[in-house]
Enzyme design. Structure first.
Site, short mmCIF file in Angstrom:
data_model
loop_
_atom_site.label_atom_id
_atom_site.label_comp_id
_atom_site.label_asym_id
_atom_site.label_seq_id
_atom_site.Cartn_x
_atom_site.Cartn_y
_atom_site.Cartn_z
N TRP A 220 40.68 37.94 52.13
CA TRP A 220 41.13 37.12 51.01
C TRP A 220 42.10 36.03 51.46
CZ3 TRP A 220 38.01 36.81 47.33
CH2 TRP A 220 37.30 37.92 46.88
N ASP B 281 49.67 36.16 46.58
CA ASP B 281 48.54 36.71 45.83
C ASP B 281 48.86 38.19 45.62
OD1 ASP B 281 46.19 37.82 44.92
OD2 ASP B 281 44.90 36.84 46.40
N LYS C 3 42.55 44.44 37.86
CA LYS C 3 42.87 45.64 38.62
C LYS C 3 43.95 46.47 37.93
CE LYS C 3 41.74 42.95 42.75
NZ LYS C 3 40.43 43.52 43.06
#
Length: 352
Positions: A100, A165, A189
């Site tokens: 990511w 992030d 999430k």
């Protein structure tokens, strides 16, 4: 048979929240109007927005010097919006901890020069050096690596803003917001359904730049610029209420530590299942593991599905196995996974 969903996202939601959503789906608080058809400019929906922001500010202790934005496009859109909006010199630093972070720096290169920082990584945890960071607009890091199953355990002081992030660890463990210039997170999430992205940005970093209207943080400040993901925001408000009533982020962290340690404790005694991460850098929420054989991994996935355990496959880029244990996963989900792994191991000839 109960079903346990170990997906890395969209993940399972608290059962109580799902029941409440089901109850209110046709008529929000007795209004006769469903939340999915309610105007985002209505007084009723504005009360949801206000409550969502207030709950998030309380749970994360967000100072008033930070704005909270509710956007769309997932965390992936922030890979572009961050460099678009925070650029001054158009030089950015990115800490490379996995897939990511690599995706984020690829998009950042569309807007300037990217300096790559390799993290320090040992049994004591994961951190990074701030040497040479004085001439960049910000340093970006992924707080928790969903695919690799690692997390930052020490964040050093630095003169430039830190952008994080936090998609897979927001609300799962305390985050000192004041240490960061900007935090962004996809909701799917620990916050709610997919479709919502939270951005927490220090107000003094927001510039009025010539950008497309939706892509400007300045245009999004303290307002809903366009029709937001109304259903996702509604469910997120209910999830945050559930977190508050359960004891807040500190209570979530205690439960997540307990779940993680139970599963890693089983790995220490297993002759078949092996973890892929060691030491203090182990994520609280994402546990990658393997049997060491792709064929055996697939056999276990099928066995687990038959026992009501779903979404235990590793990310498509790395394979293997992975259990994601976000806030809504009860302790029973960890103990049940251990039971099923033990049953599979007992029926498997580990000598082969």
């Amino acid at each position: 048979m109960p079903i346990f969903n170990y997906s890395a996202g969209p993940s399972m939601l608290p059962h109580e929240v799902m029941q409440n959503v089901q109850k209110e789906l046709l008529s929000y608080e007795g209004s006769g109007v469903s939340i999915v058809e309610m105007s985002h400019r209505s007084t009723a929906f504005q009360s949801i927005v206000d409550s969502l922001e207030a709950r998030l500010r309380r749970l994360m202790d967000i100072p008033e010097t930070y704005a909270v934005l509710f956007l769309q496009g997932g965390a992936t859109l922030q890979f572009s919006m961050v460099p678009m909006n925070l650029r001054e010199t158009s030089r950015f630093a990115y800490v490379d901890t996995g897939i990511w972070s690599k995706k984020a720096m690829t998009d950042a290169r569309c807007f300037g020069e990217v300096a790559i920082i390799q993290p320090t990584d040992d049994l004591d945890g994961m951190s990074f050096s701030t040497d040479g960071l004085h001439d960049v607009d910000y340093v970006h890091l992924t707080l928790n690596n969903t695919i690799e199953g690692t997390r930052f355990t020490a964040i050093p002081e630095t003169e430039v803003p830190i952008v994080a992030d936090a998609s897979s660890n927001i609300l799962a463990e305390p985050i000192d917001v004041s240490r960061f210039g900007l935090i962004y997170a996809g909701a799917q999430k620990n916050i709610g359904p997919s479709g919502l992205t939270v951005v927490i940005v220090r107000r003094d970093l927001v510039q009025s730049l010539h950008l497309p209207s939706y892509l400007s943080y300045h245009n999004q400040m303290d307002t809903l610029l366009n029709t937001p993901s109304t259903f996702s925001m509604y469910v997120a408000e209910r999830v945050l209420k559930w977190v508050e009533e359960a004891g807040g982020v500190e209570a979530m962290e205690r439960m997540n530590v307990q779940k993680r340690d139970l599963i890693y404790g089983y790995f220490e005694t297993s002759a078949l299942f092996k973890p892929l991460v060691t030491g203090e850098k182990r994520s609280l929420t994402n546990i990658p593991f393997t049997t060491g054989s792709e064929e055996t991994d697939q056999r276990f996935l099928e066995f687990a599905r038959e026992q009501g355990l779903i979404e235990l496959g590793g990310h498509r880029s790395v394979g293997g196995l992975r259990a994601s244990l976000y806030n809504a996963m009860p302790l029973e989900g960890a103990t049940r996974l251990i039971e099923v792994m033990r049953q599979f191991e007992e029926g498997h000839d580990v000598s082969h």
